[in-house]
Design a protein around this motif. Structure first.
Motif, PDB file in Angstrom:
ATOM      1  N   GLY A   1      -0.254   8.044  -4.254  1.00 50.34           N
ATOM      2  CA  GLY A   1      -1.303   8.743  -3.722  1.00 50.34           C
ATOM      3  C   GLY A   1      -1.693   8.324  -2.416  1.00 50.34           C
ATOM      4  O   GLY A   1      -2.840   8.777  -1.697  1.00 50.34           O
ATOM      5  N   HIS A   2      -1.183   7.170  -1.777  1.00 45.48           N
ATOM      6  CA  HIS A   2      -1.268   6.894  -0.267  1.00 45.48           C
ATOM      7  C   HIS A   2      -0.624   7.701   0.573  1.00 45.48           C
ATOM      8  O   HIS A   2       0.615   7.733   0.538  1.00 45.48           O
TER       9      HIS A   2
ATOM     10  N   GLY B   1      -3.979   9.332   5.983  1.00 49.41           N
ATOM     11  CA  GLY B   1      -4.956   8.845   5.630  1.00 49.41           C
ATOM     12  C   GLY B   1      -5.349   7.481   6.400  1.00 49.41           C
ATOM     13  O   GLY B   1      -6.468   7.159   6.855  1.00 49.41           O
ATOM     14  N   LEU B   2      -4.400   6.644   6.462  1.00 52.24           N
ATOM     15  CA  LEU B   2      -4.316   5.290   7.243  1.00 52.24           C
ATOM     16  C   LEU B   2      -4.620   5.535   8.749  1.00 52.24           C
ATOM     17  O   LEU B   2      -5.390   4.852   9.223  1.00 52.24           O
ATOM     18  N   LEU B   3      -3.795   6.380   9.126  1.00 53.42           N
ATOM     19  CA  LEU B   3      -3.885   6.598  10.875  1.00 53.42           C
ATOM     20  C   LEU B   3      -5.568   7.280  10.966  1.00 53.42           C
ATOM     21  O   LEU B   3      -5.657   7.032  12.281  1.00 53.42           O
ATOM     22  N   THR B   4      -6.012   7.834  10.185  1.00 56.85           N
ATOM     23  CA  THR B   4      -7.277   8.527  10.457  1.00 56.85           C
ATOM     24  C   THR B   4      -8.194   7.351  10.645  1.00 56.85           C
ATOM     25  O   THR B   4      -9.088   7.311  11.294  1.00 56.85           O
ATOM     26  N   VAL B   5      -8.145   6.418  10.026  1.00 61.44           N
ATOM     27  CA  VAL B   5      -9.056   5.256   9.740  1.00 61.44           C
ATOM     28  C   VAL B   5      -8.884   4.349  11.008  1.00 61.44           C
ATOM     29  O   VAL B   5      -9.549   3.834  11.755  1.00 61.44           O
ATOM     30  N   ALA B   6      -7.434   4.109  11.198  1.00 63.51           N
ATOM     31  CA  ALA B   6      -6.959   3.503  12.310  1.00 63.51           C
ATOM     32  C   ALA B   6      -7.471   4.264  13.890  1.00 63.51           C
ATOM     33  O   ALA B   6      -7.564   3.393  14.735  1.00 63.51           O
ATOM     34  N   GLY B   7      -7.714   5.631  13.715  1.00 65.71           N
ATOM     35  CA  GLY B   7      -8.066   6.243  14.895  1.00 65.71           C
ATOM     36  C   GLY B   7      -9.493   5.701  15.594  1.00 65.71           C
ATOM     37  O   GLY B   7      -9.771   5.870  16.562  1.00 65.71           O
ATOM     38  N   TYR B   8     -10.130   5.125  14.538  1.00 66.99           N
ATOM     39  CA  TYR B   8     -11.594   4.604  14.921  1.00 66.99           C
ATOM     40  C   TYR B   8     -11.494   3.371  15.623  1.00 66.99           C
ATOM     41  O   TYR B   8     -12.230   2.855  16.439  1.00 66.99           O
ATOM     42  N   PHE B   9     -10.185   2.558  15.824  1.00 68.49           N
ATOM     43  CA  PHE B   9     -10.002   1.369  16.504  1.00 68.49           C
ATOM     44  C   PHE B   9      -8.636   1.751  17.270  1.00 68.49           C
ATOM     45  O   PHE B   9      -7.549   1.220  17.122  1.00 68.49           O
ATOM     46  N   PRO B  10      -9.024   1.948  18.486  1.00 69.37           N
ATOM     47  CA  PRO B  10      -8.010   2.449  19.514  1.00 69.37           C
ATOM     48  C   PRO B  10      -6.964   1.475  19.899  1.00 69.37           C
ATOM     49  O   PRO B  10      -5.969   1.530  20.125  1.00 69.37           O
ATOM     50  N   THR B  11      -7.486   0.268  19.848  1.00 64.62           N
ATOM     51  CA  THR B  11      -6.418  -0.845  20.177  1.00 64.62           C
ATOM     52  C   THR B  11      -5.545  -1.273  19.085  1.00 64.62           C
ATOM     53  O   THR B  11      -4.515  -1.860  19.270  1.00 64.62           O
ATOM     54  N   THR B  12      -5.860  -0.841  17.920  1.00 67.34           N
ATOM     55  CA  THR B  12      -4.940  -1.185  16.684  1.00 67.34           C
ATOM     56  C   THR B  12      -4.200  -0.147  16.411  1.00 67.34           C
ATOM     57  O   THR B  12      -3.036  -0.471  15.836  1.00 67.34           O
TER      58      THR B  12
ATOM     59  N   TRP C   1       0.774  -1.063  -0.011  1.00 65.08           N
ATOM     60  CA  TRP C   1      -0.183   0.021  -0.003  1.00 65.08           C
ATOM     61  C   TRP C   1       0.944   1.181   0.061  1.00 65.08           C
ATOM     62  O   TRP C   1       0.562   2.257  -0.907  1.00 65.08           O
ATOM     63  N   LEU C   2       2.171   1.212   0.762  1.00 65.78           N
ATOM     64  CA  LEU C   2       2.668   2.547   0.856  1.00 65.78           C
ATOM     65  C   LEU C   2       3.413   2.785  -0.462  1.00 65.78           C
ATOM     66  O   LEU C   2       3.636   3.837  -0.754  1.00 65.78           O
ATOM     67  N   ARG C   3       3.683   1.775  -1.245  1.00 62.60           N
ATOM     68  CA  ARG C   3       4.434   1.879  -2.642  1.00 62.60           C
ATOM     69  C   ARG C   3       3.426   2.426  -3.568  1.00 62.60           C
ATOM     70  O   ARG C   3       4.021   2.847  -4.599  1.00 62.60           O
ATOM     71  N   GLN C   4       2.361   2.155  -3.392  1.00 59.91           N
ATOM     72  CA  GLN C   4       1.402   2.761  -4.305  1.00 59.91           C
ATOM     73  C   GLN C   4       1.045   4.309  -4.326  1.00 59.91           C
ATOM     74  O   GLN C   4       1.081   4.780  -3.292  1.00 59.91           O
TER      75      GLN C   4
END
Length: 119
Positions: free
Chosen positions: A91-92, A96-107, A86-89
């Protein structure tokens, strides 16, 4: 995963998410059902039409977060490999990834740590 080019492996089962407390339909032996909390079920869901049927899939970011959340199924190495791809693609962005991960505090802490190592 394959749809977002995060893996070359074709999984033996289709992963389908349902809101928690929803009973899956019978007769789908080729499906692995996952039940997610209703307050995070829609996080990262993207509408998709397949053959005229309206459905949805999770974004690449949500897919990666779920791979880390559910790493006891496929293993953490599969999640790390998907994150690398994903990191190699173009535009990523990690934000953005951490924003989504913020909804899952244990992850979030584990994913943040691995991102720091990879970057």
């Amino acid at each position: 995963m394959v749809r977002h080019q995060l893996s070359d492996e074709i999984p033996p089962l289709h992963d389908i998410a349902l809101p928690r407390h929803t009973r899956p339909p019978a007769g789908f032996s080729h499906v692995s059902w996952h039940r997610f909390a209703s307050d995070t079920f829609d996080v990262g869901r993207v509408p998709l039409s397949i053959g005229g049927v309206d459905t949805a899939i999770y974004s690449a970011e949500r897919t990666i977060v779920d791979m880390f959340r559910l790493s006891h199924h496929e293993g953490e190495q599969a999640a790390v490999d998907a994150l690398r791809r994903w990191l190699r693609q173009p535009g990523h962005t990690p934000s953005g990834l951490l924003t989504v991960a913020g909804y899952f505090p244990t992850t979030l802490p584990r994913l943040s740590r691995i991102l720091e190592i990879l970057l």
